[in-house]
Design a protein around this motif. Structure first.
Motif: not given
Length: 284
Positions: A179-180, A243, A245, A265-267, A269, A276, A278
């Motif tokens: 997860e984020h 947002t 992602s 899931l990721s934002y 960096c 990170a 967003a």
């Protein structure tokens, strides 16, 4: 006299199978198990290859199927034939088993089940089950892609409706999600459910989720979908915050449907700050 006894036993087995199918449709686990031997062996559509062995393993195999049925899938007996001897009987069953969309596309598609029964203390119990679908003449990647996209559409609708149970409908018990937020991973359906519940409660208004340009690749019993997630949350002032992602999801086939077994899931960096981001959006 012998003929009548055989007919009586065949009716008892017929009633047993119909009760079992009704219990499956109702998600009634105790009734599904009721007429099964402790050493039941089931050769199911999904793995393991050497079958599900013993009543405990048999019990554990049903919850994912119940959740799939709860999403609107069908499990209806079309034809049931029973032959009974003195202490051993067998039944072969054809069923309509699938989502309404899939059965509309393939109205003749059937689940085949063979059951082997024996008498224990004067009552019939199921000692063996064998479930299968016939292989398609050729893999239809386009149809599989539509199934994965349709599954996402249901998730999008459930998000907008704040339907947490619906969001859980096609997620495997042993799912692993990156997860984020911390921790590094969420393991199992209960942990992922908590994250989804928090997401639905992220604002006082509506929460929506879309993947506007999703890619899907599928082969046999595995599929992968990826794309940019757009999440909109209505704030206390009535304005929506948006947002974006990255998201990747892996699925395995379960019967005639799909279960998500992994999500990442990721934002992105910021390489300078290590923070990170967003607030980034896709380019024009």
């Amino acid at each position: 006299m012998v003929v009548q006894k055989q007919r009586d036993d065949e009716q008892l087995v017929t009633d047993l199978v119909e009760r079992w199918a009704a219990a499956i449709r109702a998600g009634d686990l105790s009734s599904v198990l009721a007429d099964h031997a402790e050493d039941i062996v089931m050769f199911d559509v999904p793995p393991p290859q050497d079958g599900v062995r013993g009543i405990d393993a048999y019990r554990d195999s049903w919850p994912p199927f119940f959740r799939w049925l709860a999403g609107g899938a069908l499990f209806e007996i079309v034809d049931l034939q029973v032959t009974a001897g003195v202490d051993v009987a067998f039944a072969h069953v054809l069923l309509r088993c699938g989502s309404p969309e899939d059965l509309a596309r393939r109205p003749d598609h059937r689940l085949r089940i063979t059951l082997g029964l024996r008498k224990e203390a004067g009552r019939w119990v199921v000692a063996h089950e064998h479930h299968s679908f016939p292989l398609a003449e050729a893999p239809d990647g386009t149809a599989t892609e539509r199934e994965i996209r349709s599954l996402h559409e249901r998730w999008f609708d459930c998000t907008a409706a704040a339907d947490l149970d619906g969001l859980m409908g096609n997620i495997a018990d042993d799912v692993v999600s990156y997860e984020h937020i911390t921790p590094l991973q969420y393991v199992g359906l209960a942990q992922v459910r908590q994250v989804c519940a928090a997401g639905l409660d992220a604002g006082p208004g509506d929460v929506t989720w879309q993947v506007p340009e999703m890619s899907v690749v599928a082969n046999d019993d595995l599929a992968v979908a990826w794309g940019l997630n757009r999440v909109r949350v209505q704030g206390p002032d009535g304005q929506s915050a948006e947002t974006w992602s990255r998201g990747t999801r892996v699925f395995r086939r379960a019967g005639d449907d799909w279960l998500m077994v992994h999500q990442h899931l990721s934002y992105p960096c910021d390489p300078q700050s290590g923070v990170a981001r967003a607030d980034l959006k896709p380019g024009p």
